[in-house]
Scaffold this active site. Structure first.
Site, PDB file in Angstrom:
ATOM      1  N   LYS A   1      62.894  76.134   1.983  1.00  0.00           N
ATOM      2  CA  LYS A   1      62.657  75.840   3.407  1.00  0.00           C
ATOM      3  C   LYS A   1      62.317  77.140   4.142  1.00  0.00           C
ATOM      4  O   LYS A   1      61.388  77.203   4.947  1.00  0.00           O
ATOM      5  CB  LYS A   1      63.907  75.215   4.034  1.00  0.00           C
ATOM      6  CG  LYS A   1      64.189  73.788   3.607  1.00  0.00           C
ATOM      7  CD  LYS A   1      65.449  73.267   4.300  1.00  0.00           C
ATOM      8  CE  LYS A   1      65.753  71.826   3.915  1.00  0.00           C
ATOM      9  NZ  LYS A   1      67.003  71.329   4.550  1.00  0.00           N
ATOM     10  N   HIS A  51      56.961  50.274 -22.068  1.00  0.00           N
ATOM     11  CA  HIS A  51      55.516  50.510 -22.220  1.00  0.00           C
ATOM     12  C   HIS A  51      55.111  51.842 -21.624  1.00  0.00           C
ATOM     13  O   HIS A  51      53.937  52.053 -21.298  1.00  0.00           O
ATOM     14  CB  HIS A  51      54.752  49.362 -21.539  1.00  0.00           C
ATOM     15  CG  HIS A  51      55.188  48.012 -22.005  1.00  0.00           C
ATOM     16  ND1 HIS A  51      54.647  47.391 -23.096  1.00  0.00           N
ATOM     17  CD2 HIS A  51      56.183  47.204 -21.553  1.00  0.00           C
ATOM     18  CE1 HIS A  51      55.258  46.231 -23.292  1.00  0.00           C
ATOM     19  NE2 HIS A  51      56.186  46.088 -22.371  1.00  0.00           N
ATOM     20  N   GLU A  96      71.363  66.978  -7.009  1.00  0.00           N
ATOM     21  CA  GLU A  96      71.636  67.859  -5.864  1.00  0.00           C
ATOM     22  C   GLU A  96      73.141  68.156  -5.778  1.00  0.00           C
ATOM     23  O   GLU A  96      73.547  69.158  -5.188  1.00  0.00           O
ATOM     24  CB  GLU A  96      71.147  67.227  -4.554  1.00  0.00           C
ATOM     25  CG  GLU A  96      71.084  68.206  -3.385  1.00  0.00           C
ATOM     26  CD  GLU A  96      70.287  67.679  -2.200  1.00  0.00           C
ATOM     27  OE1 GLU A  96      70.891  67.019  -1.326  1.00  0.00           O
ATOM     28  OE2 GLU A  96      69.074  67.938  -2.158  1.00  0.00           O
ATOM     29  N   GLY A 138      74.678  64.454   2.943  1.00  0.00           N
ATOM     30  CA  GLY A 138      73.452  63.671   3.087  1.00  0.00           C
ATOM     31  C   GLY A 138      73.289  62.640   1.981  1.00  0.00           C
ATOM     32  O   GLY A 138      73.025  61.470   2.227  1.00  0.00           O
ATOM     33  N   ARG A 139      73.557  63.060   0.733  1.00  0.00           N
ATOM     34  CA  ARG A 139      73.342  62.147  -0.393  1.00  0.00           C
ATOM     35  C   ARG A 139      74.483  61.143  -0.561  1.00  0.00           C
ATOM     36  O   ARG A 139      74.481  60.328  -1.472  1.00  0.00           O
ATOM     37  CB  ARG A 139      73.117  62.949  -1.667  1.00  0.00           C
ATOM     38  CG  ARG A 139      74.175  63.991  -1.938  1.00  0.00           C
ATOM     39  CD  ARG A 139      73.709  64.989  -2.994  1.00  0.00           C
ATOM     40  NE  ARG A 139      74.660  66.076  -3.186  1.00  0.00           N
ATOM     41  CZ  ARG A 139      74.658  67.187  -2.458  1.00  0.00           C
ATOM     42  NH1 ARG A 139      73.760  67.355  -1.503  1.00  0.00           N
ATOM     43  NH2 ARG A 139      75.555  68.161  -2.674  1.00  0.00           N
ATOM     44  N   GLU A 141      60.121  67.994   7.735  1.00  0.00           N
ATOM     45  CA  GLU A 141      59.323  66.801   7.433  1.00  0.00           C
ATOM     46  C   GLU A 141      59.655  65.673   8.422  1.00  0.00           C
ATOM     47  O   GLU A 141      58.765  65.009   8.966  1.00  0.00           O
ATOM     48  CB  GLU A 141      59.608  66.311   6.005  1.00  0.00           C
ATOM     49  CG  GLU A 141      59.227  67.272   4.888  1.00  0.00           C
ATOM     50  CD  GLU A 141      60.408  68.133   4.429  1.00  0.00           C
ATOM     51  OE1 GLU A 141      61.268  68.458   5.273  1.00  0.00           O
ATOM     52  OE2 GLU A 141      60.443  68.467   3.232  1.00  0.00           O
ATOM     53  N   LYS A 169      70.520  64.114   9.408  1.00  0.00           N
ATOM     54  CA  LYS A 169      71.861  64.619   9.672  1.00  0.00           C
ATOM     55  C   LYS A 169      71.792  65.813  10.622  1.00  0.00           C
ATOM     56  O   LYS A 169      72.498  65.886  11.611  1.00  0.00           O
ATOM     57  CB  LYS A 169      72.540  65.025   8.355  1.00  0.00           C
ATOM     58  CG  LYS A 169      73.925  65.600   8.516  1.00  0.00           C
ATOM     59  CD  LYS A 169      74.597  65.889   7.178  1.00  0.00           C
ATOM     60  CE  LYS A 169      75.960  66.515   7.404  1.00  0.00           C
ATOM     61  NZ  LYS A 169      76.662  66.801   6.140  1.00  0.00           N
TER      62      LYS A 169
HETATM   63  O1  F6P Z   1      67.563  68.183   0.317  1.00  0.00           O
HETATM   64  C1  F6P Z   1      68.306  68.944   1.211  1.00  0.00           C
HETATM   65  C2  F6P Z   1      68.859  68.045   2.276  1.00  0.00           C
HETATM   66  O2  F6P Z   1      69.671  68.774   3.138  1.00  0.00           O
HETATM   67  C3  F6P Z   1      69.619  66.853   1.705  1.00  0.00           C
HETATM   68  O3  F6P Z   1      70.921  67.163   1.319  1.00  0.00           O
HETATM   69  C4  F6P Z   1      69.523  65.887   2.851  1.00  0.00           C
HETATM   70  O4  F6P Z   1      69.834  64.561   2.458  1.00  0.00           O
HETATM   71  C5  F6P Z   1      68.057  66.068   3.257  1.00  0.00           C
HETATM   72  O5  F6P Z   1      67.797  67.461   3.048  1.00  0.00           O
HETATM   73  C6  F6P Z   1      67.718  65.649   4.665  1.00  0.00           C
HETATM   74  O6  F6P Z   1      68.521  66.369   5.564  1.00  0.00           O
HETATM   75  P1  F6P Z   1      68.672  65.790   7.073  1.00  0.00           P
HETATM   76  O7  F6P Z   1      69.331  64.436   6.940  1.00  0.00           O
HETATM   77  O8  F6P Z   1      69.503  66.787   7.802  1.00  0.00           O
HETATM   78  O9  F6P Z   1      67.293  65.657   7.664  1.00  0.00           O
END
Ligand code: F6P
Length: 554
Positions: A495, A384, A353, A267-268, A212, A206
């Site tokens: 972060k 199990h 979240e 995002g979620r 990452e 987003k």
């Molecule tokens: O976990 C924090 C967060 O901002 C989530 O809400 C989001 O889905 C994820 O990191 C990835 O963010 P982005 O889509 O901006 O890379």
């Protein structure tokens, strides 16, 4: 200021908890043979049985009163109409608009957003048809055979879960891979199996700023350039789903291959947007639209059904009963469906979240529990692994059992065993041991509650409805707890500190606690030079699966 825990309804629920503490769920059925018929509900292809709960008629009535007295009607109307309900980020919350199939204008900042939603949906349709048909070619003229989604959190969990759930609808000639962890072995393992000439990368982020994802995307691009194409070829093998068009293009993605979405999509809650591109590529655009339609159907149910017959509202209230009045700290999601094995992980982010908050929308600390710890695993595997604790442990864990009724062809016997195991477990949790005395080590106390959610069949439409159901359940709980379910400030601290630590890997910084300093010293022994991820030290040695025709012919 409204004090939820001092409300008459809340106090009445506390009294009812005391009055019903010794009730046996099974006795509710004895007292009312129609309990199952009264406490079950169908919406489209979903059927919810909520009768096996530690909830008497009086408790249910009072829980419904809690919803009636909350801001649910107002806040729900605000969400669907694009009002700013994400108050700390000053944003609307409009994932429901993404599956709104009509053309009625929806104004955000004075602008109707429906045209751009339709335009992006058309861009997704066109692109998915080009890739699936083989019309979209890589740098040396071959069709795409592997799609790699690079993203994390909501930019991974939703599309990953949906592609896995709908695997039987997958395009037979395209394989899908999801890279999320910054652990380089994750991308290395995926790349080692791929041919750069026939691989398409979707950089899903987003913000286009998540460490990452950017590191994984850079590693993927480096691997592509080292094993196949040239800079000019990146555009044929990398596309982006992002709100940050500028950053995507600076990465080397062609403007026409940036699949945009908007800040008012959390995002979620974003799998209905361009973040759902892998789903459309996997099951086809029509299947993607079926998923949107299923979610839209659940939206309409949520908007129009009375609370007493509203599936998201009922699930939310049941959760509040256990969290706020029965002391449950966690909630278990147990899909008896291997295709849904990633659903618990998806629901973890969606719920935890969203409602893992301790201040209300005014910033005041709350004096009641909010979001639970959501966890789970597929049945029958859970039987199990952790069912022992659920049957005989000291903890009280409400369970959502989820299954689809229609078996896959050729494994009907397996499916029968799967469903009968699930029904048996739900019954055993409620009934406990009958014959043996409650003192012997083999006896199960029972009286452990569960819901059972049945899909007629695991189709794109029913999966869309299922996800929307949980989205709205989380929303209703957030409204009753008066919290903001749509920001996530708690993830920003980690972060920031990660950036500070990585900047100081080479120095003995007194800025950190003794433990962090001591651990940094150990880490430093393995990283002589600063590892910024741009110095080639990240894993790009992953050889291509095969050197197709090598670099483009001179
Ligand atoms: O976990 C924090 C967060 O901002 C989530 O809400 C989001 O889905 C994820 O990191 C990835 O963010 P982005 O889509 O901006 O890379």
């Amino acid at each position: 200021m409204f004090q939820l825990t001092r409300s008459v309804t809340w106090q009445a629920l506390k009294q009812l908890q005391a009055q019903t503490a010794d009730d046996r769920i099974r006795d509710y059925f004895t007292a009312d043979p129609q309990r199952f018929e009264r406490m079950s509900l169908r919406v489209g292809g979903l059927f919810l049985d909520y009768s096996k709960h530690h909830i008497s008629d009086a408790v249910l009535d009072k829980l419904l009163e809690l919803a009636d007295h909350s801001a649910l009607v107002q806040r729900r109307a605000q969400m669907f109409s694009g009002d700013i309900i994400n108050v700390t980020e000053n944003r609307p919350v409009l994932h429901t608009a993404l599956r709104n199939l009509g053309d009625d204008p929806l104004m955000v900042d004075g602008k109707d957003v429906m045209p751009e939603i339709h335009r992006t949906r058309e861009q997704i349709r066109r692109f998915s048809e080009e890739v699936r048909s083989g019309e979209w070619k890589g740098y040396n003229g071959q069709r795409i055979r592997d799609v790699v989604n690079i993203g994390i959190g909501g930019s991974d969990l939703g599309p990953n879960m949906a592609c896995r759930a709908l695997l039987k609808h997958r395009h037979p000639e395209i394989n899908f891979h999801f890279v999320s962890n910054v652990d380089g072995t994750h991308i290395q393992k995926v790349l080692s199996r791929l041919d750069p000439a026939t691989t398409l990368f979707i950089v899903s982020t987003k913000t286009f700023s998540t460490q990452e994802t950017l590191l994984n995307a850079k590693t993927a691009r480096r691997w592509f350039l080292e094993n196949a194409g040239e800079e000019a070829d990146v555009g044929a093998h990398f596309v982006a789903a992002s709100t940050n068009r500028k950053a995507a293009m600076e990465f080397g993605i062609r403007e026409e291959n940036v699949f945009e979405f908007w800040a008012w999509v959390g995002g979620r809650y974003s799998m209905w947007s361009s973040i759902g591109l892998p789903i459309a590529l996997s099951i086809g655009f029509d299947g993607f639209m079926d998923m949107l339609e299923g979610a839209h159907e659940m939206d309409q149910h949520f908007l129009n059904a009375p609370n007493s017959a509203n599936m998201p509202v009922l699930m939310a209230l049941i959760g509040i009963w256990y969290i706020n009045f029965q002391g449950a700290e966690t909630h278990a999601i147990v899909p008896y469906d291997q295709a849904l094995h990633q659903l618990p992980a998806f629901l973890q982010q969606l719920d935890m979240e969203s409602n893992g908050k301790s201040v209300d929308i005014f910033g005041h600390p709350v004096d009641y529990k909010t979001g639970p710890i959501v966890w789970g695993q597929t049945g029958s595997n859970g039987q199990h692994a952790f069912f022992q604790l659920l049957h005989q442990g000291t903890r009280y864990v409400p369970i959502d059992f989820i299954a689809s009724l229609k078996p896959e062809p050729g494994v009907e016997d397996h499916h029968f065993a799967l469903l009968t195991n699930m029904l048996a477990q739900a019954n055993a949790f409620m009934e406990g041991s009958q014959e043996s005395s409650r003192l012997d080590p083999y006896s199960c106390p029972g009286n452990r509650p569960s819901s059972t959610l049945l899909l007629d069949e695991l189709t794109p439409r029913n999966l869309g409805a299922l996800i929307a159901l949980y989205e709205h359940k989380v929303f209703v709980q957030g409204v009753i707890w008066n919290i903001n379910s749509f920001d996530q400030w708690g993830v920003q601290l980690g972060k920031r500190i990660a950036g500070e630590i990585s900047e100081r890997i080479d120095e003995q910084s007194q800025d950190f606690d003794g433990s962090t300093q001591g651990l940094l010293k150990l880490v430093r022994e393995h990283f002589t030079a600063r590892q910024t991820g741009d110095d080639g030290a990240t894993p790009t040695e992953a050889p291509a699966k095969k050197a197709t025709q090598g670099k483009k012919k001179a």
